[in-house]
Design a protein around this motif. Structure first.
Motif, PDB file in Angstrom:
ATOM      1  N   SER A  55       0.830  -1.207   0.000  1.00 32.20           N
ATOM      2  CA  SER A  55       0.000   0.000   0.000  1.00 32.20           C
ATOM      3  C   SER A  55       0.866   1.259   0.000  1.00 32.20           C
ATOM      4  N   PHE A  56       1.930   1.244   0.794  1.00 33.20           N
ATOM      5  CA  PHE A  56       2.846   2.389   0.841  1.00 33.20           C
ATOM      6  C   PHE A  56       3.519   2.599  -0.519  1.00 33.20           C
ATOM      7  N   ALA A  57       3.991   1.524  -1.132  1.00 36.26           N
ATOM      8  CA  ALA A  57       4.629   1.626  -2.447  1.00 36.26           C
ATOM      9  C   ALA A  57       3.649   2.169  -3.474  1.00 36.26           C
ATOM     10  N   ALA A  58       2.413   1.697  -3.423  1.00 36.59           N
ATOM     11  CA  ALA A  58       1.402   2.157  -4.374  1.00 36.59           C
ATOM     12  C   ALA A  58       1.080   3.631  -4.169  1.00 36.59           C
ATOM     13  N   SER A  59       0.930   4.063  -2.913  1.00 35.88           N
ATOM     14  CA  SER A  59       0.580   5.463  -2.659  1.00 35.88           C
ATOM     15  C   SER A  59       1.744   6.387  -2.987  1.00 35.88           C
ATOM     16  N   THR A  60       2.978   5.932  -2.767  1.00 37.52           N
ATOM     17  CA  THR A  60       4.155   6.731  -3.109  1.00 37.52           C
ATOM     18  C   THR A  60       4.200   7.019  -4.603  1.00 37.52           C
ATOM     19  N   GLU A  61       3.794   6.048  -5.394  1.00 40.02           N
ATOM     20  CA  GLU A  61       3.785   6.190  -6.855  1.00 40.02           C
ATOM     21  C   GLU A  61       2.471   6.772  -7.371  1.00 40.02           C
ATOM     22  N   LYS A  62       1.560   7.111  -6.452  1.00 41.07           N
ATOM     23  CA  LYS A  62       0.226   7.584  -6.818  1.00 41.07           C
ATOM     24  C   LYS A  62      -0.489   6.575  -7.718  1.00 41.07           C
ATOM     25  N   LYS A  63      -0.316   5.319  -7.372  1.00 45.73           N
ATOM     26  CA  LYS A  63      -0.920   4.208  -8.105  1.00 45.73           C
ATOM     27  C   LYS A  63      -1.691   3.336  -7.117  1.00 45.73           C
ATOM     28  N   ASP A  64      -2.470   4.004  -6.222  1.00 50.83           N
ATOM     29  CA  ASP A  64      -3.120   3.263  -5.150  1.00 50.83           C
ATOM     30  C   ASP A  64      -4.582   2.936  -5.415  1.00 50.83           C
ATOM     31  N   LYS A  65      -5.044   3.189  -6.629  1.00 50.04           N
ATOM     32  CA  LYS A  65      -6.385   2.720  -6.988  1.00 50.04           C
ATOM     33  C   LYS A  65      -6.285   1.235  -7.286  1.00 50.04           C
ATOM     34  N   ARG A  66      -7.384   0.542  -7.081  1.00 51.71           N
ATOM     35  CA  ARG A  66      -7.389  -0.903  -7.319  1.00 51.71           C
ATOM     36  C   ARG A  66      -8.088  -1.204  -8.644  1.00 51.71           C
ATOM     37  N   ILE A  67      -7.614  -2.247  -9.300  1.00 53.34           N
ATOM     38  CA  ILE A  67      -8.144  -2.673 -10.590  1.00 53.34           C
ATOM     39  C   ILE A  67      -8.399  -4.171 -10.526  1.00 53.34           C
ATOM     40  N   ARG A  68      -9.580  -4.586 -10.948  1.00 59.78           N
ATOM     41  CA  ARG A  68      -9.882  -6.014 -11.011  1.00 59.78           C
ATOM     42  C   ARG A  68      -9.087  -6.623 -12.158  1.00 59.78           C
ATOM     43  N   LEU A  69      -8.592  -7.826 -11.954  1.00 58.20           N
ATOM     44  CA  LEU A  69      -7.808  -8.477 -13.007  1.00 58.20           C
ATOM     45  C   LEU A  69      -8.634  -8.688 -14.276  1.00 58.20           C
ATOM     46  N   LYS A  70      -9.942  -8.915 -14.146  1.00 59.12           N
ATOM     47  CA  LYS A  70     -10.803  -9.048 -15.334  1.00 59.12           C
ATOM     48  C   LYS A  70     -10.764  -7.764 -16.164  1.00 59.12           C
ATOM     49  N   LYS A  71     -10.798  -6.633 -15.490  1.00 58.00           N
ATOM     50  CA  LYS A  71     -10.751  -5.349 -16.198  1.00 58.00           C
ATOM     51  C   LYS A  71      -9.391  -5.159 -16.866  1.00 58.00           C
ATOM     52  N   LEU A  72      -8.329  -5.564 -16.193  1.00 59.25           N
ATOM     53  CA  LEU A  72      -6.991  -5.465 -16.770  1.00 59.25           C
ATOM     54  C   LEU A  72      -6.890  -6.329 -18.020  1.00 59.25           C
ATOM     55  N   LYS A  73      -7.412  -7.544 -17.978  1.00 58.41           N
ATOM     56  CA  LYS A  73      -7.364  -8.414 -19.156  1.00 58.41           C
ATOM     57  C   LYS A  73      -8.138  -7.779 -20.314  1.00 58.41           C
ATOM     58  N   THR A  74      -9.299  -7.223 -20.026  1.00 60.17           N
ATOM     59  CA  THR A  74     -10.073  -6.551 -21.078  1.00 60.17           C
ATOM     60  C   THR A  74      -9.271  -5.405 -21.674  1.00 60.17           C
ATOM     61  N   LYS A  75      -8.581  -4.662 -20.826  1.00 62.29           N
ATOM     62  CA  LYS A  75      -7.752  -3.563 -21.309  1.00 62.29           C
ATOM     63  C   LYS A  75      -6.636  -4.082 -22.207  1.00 62.29           C
ATOM     64  N   LEU A  76      -5.978  -5.135 -21.791  1.00 63.52           N
ATOM     65  CA  LEU A  76      -4.911  -5.708 -22.604  1.00 63.52           C
ATOM     66  C   LEU A  76      -5.457  -6.211 -23.957  1.00 63.52           C
ATOM     67  N   LEU A  77      -6.623  -6.801 -23.929  1.00 66.01           N
ATOM     68  CA  LEU A  77      -7.217  -7.320 -25.162  1.00 66.01           C
ATOM     69  C   LEU A  77      -7.626  -6.213 -26.129  1.00 66.01           C
ATOM     70  N   THR A  78      -8.065  -5.071 -25.590  1.00 61.79           N
ATOM     71  CA  THR A  78      -8.557  -4.008 -26.470  1.00 61.79           C
ATOM     72  C   THR A  78      -7.498  -2.987 -26.880  1.00 61.79           C
ATOM     73  N   THR A  79      -6.510  -2.767 -26.038  1.00 57.97           N
ATOM     74  CA  THR A  79      -5.543  -1.710 -26.360  1.00 57.97           C
ATOM     75  C   THR A  79      -4.230  -2.207 -26.925  1.00 57.97           C
ATOM     76  N   LEU A  80      -3.948  -3.486 -26.783  1.00 59.17           N
ATOM     77  CA  LEU A  80      -2.640  -3.970 -27.214  1.00 59.17           C
ATOM     78  C   LEU A  80      -2.710  -4.910 -28.408  1.00 59.17           C
ATOM     79  N   LYS A  81      -3.803  -4.881 -29.128  1.00 62.04           N
ATOM     80  CA  LYS A  81      -3.915  -5.736 -30.323  1.00 62.04           C
ATOM     81  C   LYS A  81      -3.077  -5.188 -31.441  1.00 62.04           C
TER      82      LYS A  81
END
Length: 167
Positions: A141-167
């Motif tokens: 949590s500390f590492a994430a907040s230090t990088e301002k990357k402390d929002k959470r993302i469901r892995l299903k959403k990440l996979k959808t992102k990879l499928l749609t943006t990295l084709k």
């Protein structure tokens, strides 16, 4: 030497897992092909999803396409979105929580020790072999907040992102 705190935490967790599973090889059932811990959809901090995206981007184009093709096929709804044929398709970049499954995880605030029911059937391992889950989560949590990357993302959403943006 790596200065990414998440990578360092992940490497340390993997090292601890290796040490404990070697020490207790006769008491732990964790092995390649076991996916009992992967029957869930988890969320991860953005900083960990970024690591997965970076890992994917670093793959050879042929491997990227193989993964994209695989990820377009449905897997069991109750399983992790990246689990296919009892194999983690993002294993090298898997999140911190995935690296600790099966270990004796201690929750100090509740004085609870938890581990896979397939492991340590004869009783709890010694206390020095427990991983303090709250401490690990605090560091992440500390590492994430230090990088301002402390929002959470469901892995299903990440996979959808990879499928749609990295084709």
């Amino acid at each position: 030497m790596n200065n990414n705190p998440v990578v360092t935490l992940q490497e340390n967790a993997s090292g601890f897992f290796d040490k404990i599973s070697e020490k207790h090889s006769d008491k732990m059932q964790c092995k390649k092909g076991c996916s009992k811990c992967c029957q869930t959809d988890i969320s991860v901090f953005e900083i960990e999803s970024d690591r997965i995206e970076d890992w994917f981007a670093a793959q050879e184009p042929v491997e990227q396409q193989r993964l994209l093709d695989l990820w377009q096929t449905p897997n069991q709804e109750t399983y992790c979105t990246f689990l296919y044929n009892d194999q983690c398709t993002i294993y090298e970049a898997r999140p911190l929580i995935c690296r600790t499954q099966g270990l004796p995880l201690y929750v100090a605030s509740e004085n609870v020790l938890d581990y896979c029911p397939l492991n340590f059937k004869a009783g709890d391992p010694p206390k020095e072999d427990w991983l303090n889950l709250e401490r690990m989560n605090t560091l992440l949590s500390f590492a994430a907040s230090t990088e301002k990357k402390d929002k959470r993302i469901r892995l299903k959403k990440l996979k959808t992102k990879l499928l749609t943006t990295l084709k």
